[in-house]
Scaffold this motif. Structure first.
Motif, PDB file in Angstrom:
ATOM      1  N   GLU A 121     -14.577 -11.482  15.553  1.00  0.00           N
ATOM      2  CA  GLU A 121     -15.560 -11.113  16.731  1.00  0.00           C
ATOM      3  C   GLU A 121     -15.690 -12.210  17.540  1.00  0.00           C
ATOM      4  O   GLU A 121     -15.466 -12.340  18.729  1.00  0.00           O
ATOM      5  CB  GLU A 121     -16.351 -10.294  16.443  1.00  0.00           C
ATOM      6  N   GLU A 281     -15.614 -15.712  22.353  1.00  0.00           N
ATOM      7  CA  GLU A 281     -15.786 -14.315  21.794  1.00  0.00           C
ATOM      8  C   GLU A 281     -14.310 -13.457  21.974  1.00  0.00           C
ATOM      9  O   GLU A 281     -13.697 -13.698  23.156  1.00  0.00           O
ATOM     10  CB  GLU A 281     -16.836 -13.647  22.329  1.00  0.00           C
ATOM     11  N   GLU A 283     -12.247 -10.257  23.075  1.00  0.00           N
ATOM     12  CA  GLU A 283     -12.892  -8.918  23.700  1.00  0.00           C
ATOM     13  C   GLU A 283     -11.428  -8.385  24.030  1.00  0.00           C
ATOM     14  O   GLU A 283     -10.653  -8.696  24.923  1.00  0.00           O
ATOM     15  CB  GLU A 283     -13.631  -9.101  24.786  1.00  0.00           C
TER      16      GLU A 283
END
Length: 316
Positions: A121, A281, A283
């Protein structure tokens, strides 16, 4: 309530003197607390690790928000400062990036004092300590003020810059007050010293201070109360903290999530933790780098925008 659950869990493991890892999001709405013996292999961390620059180089493409969009947020913050609602606000943004590396490869190659990989993540490689607790003393090291070390007379320029001085002094004052909530005998042990930070192809000079306080010998039994009282970190919010957090929530165009939260380890005797800056991160299979900087009445929008981009790097 999430915050009460967080405090309860942290206090429980602290009371048992059970070594554990904690990861807490910026707004305290999300957290992960786990005994080290039960930590899954998909979570990796390093505390106080070596920061020697490696020879590896990796191209990083940046797709930042347009300056006009950044300037719009910057101008709103200037208006808030003029109205007396805040004196310092840490404005952040997320930037889409492209690299051939996976999060796992970024983590393994990154050279930073504090590193964390959370499943697939996000990865964080932070130079900034949040708090340390050892031998019943608590320490914090606010980091505010950055300059490219290759600039002529960089050390002199950053230390004599009035805007940088004012910004750093405000953060030190804020964190002195924060530590006063949980500790006694608060002292600024060192004021505005310089660290060298490896920023990929650049080397940055970063200005920090050292503040300490005295805790009771039973501090580990209330480690949750201590951490929650100090969050979110003053260096990534501003002053006054509560009102500044409200303003930033309205102005920033995305959710910070775990970025600018904290992570750390209690080893059964002492605690060491970092502010989660320098943060990538994943996404929807794309990578985003979250970065920012402090805004005061003396800030220049163009320079702040450039600082935001300078902080997007792979520390190899």
């Amino acid at each position: 309530m999430n915050i009460e659950n967080l405090k309860e869990k942290l206090n429980y493991y602290g009371s048992l003197k059970e070594p554990f890892l904690f990861i807490i999001s910026y707004d305290l709405s999300n957290f992960y607390v786990k005994p080290l013996k039960d930590l899954p292999p998909q979570i990796e961390f390093a505390i106080d690790s070596q920061t020697t620059k490696s020879k590896r180089e990796e191209e990083l493409k940046k797709y930042p928000i347009p300056f006009a969009e950044y300037k719009k947020s910057f101008d709103i913050l200037q208006e808030q400062i003029r109205e007396g609602n805040s004196y310092l606000l840490n404005l952040t943004a997320k930037t889409k990036i492209e690299t051939k590396l996976t999060l796992d490869e970024i983590y393994k190659n990154a050279k930073a004092k504090y590193k964390l990989k959370y499943f697939d993540e996000f990865v964080c490689f932070s130079p900034e300590i949040f708090i340390e607790i050892k031998e019943n003393k608590i320490y914090t090291y606010p980091m505010k003020g950055t300059i490219d070390s290759s600039i002529k007379n960089a050390k002199k320029k950053i230390l004599e810059n009035e805007k940088e001085m004012a910004e750093h002094t405000m953060v030190v004052d804020l964190l002195r007050n924060d530590l006063g909530i949980v500790a006694k005998n608060i002292r600024v042990e060192e004021f505005r010293y310089l660290d060298k930070i490896n920023a990929g192809k650049k080397e940055l000079l970063q200005v920090s201070s050292k503040i300490s306080g005295k805790l009771e010998s039973t501090w580990s039994e209330r480690v949750g109360d201590i951490l929650v009282s100090l969050l979110p970190a003053g260096s990534v919010t501003g002053t006054p903290k509560r009102k500044t957090v409200e303003i930033l929530k309205e102005v920033e165009t995305y959710n910070r999530g775990f970025y600018t939260g904290v992570f750390g380890v209690f080893d059964g005797k002492s605690l060491n933790s970092a502010v989660m800056i320098r943060f990538i991160e994943k996404e929807n299979e794309e990578l985003y780098y979250k970065s920012g900087g402090g805004i005061t009445c003396d800030s220049n929008a163009k320079l702040e925008y450039e600082e935001l981009l300078d902080k997007i790097y792979l520390p190899f």
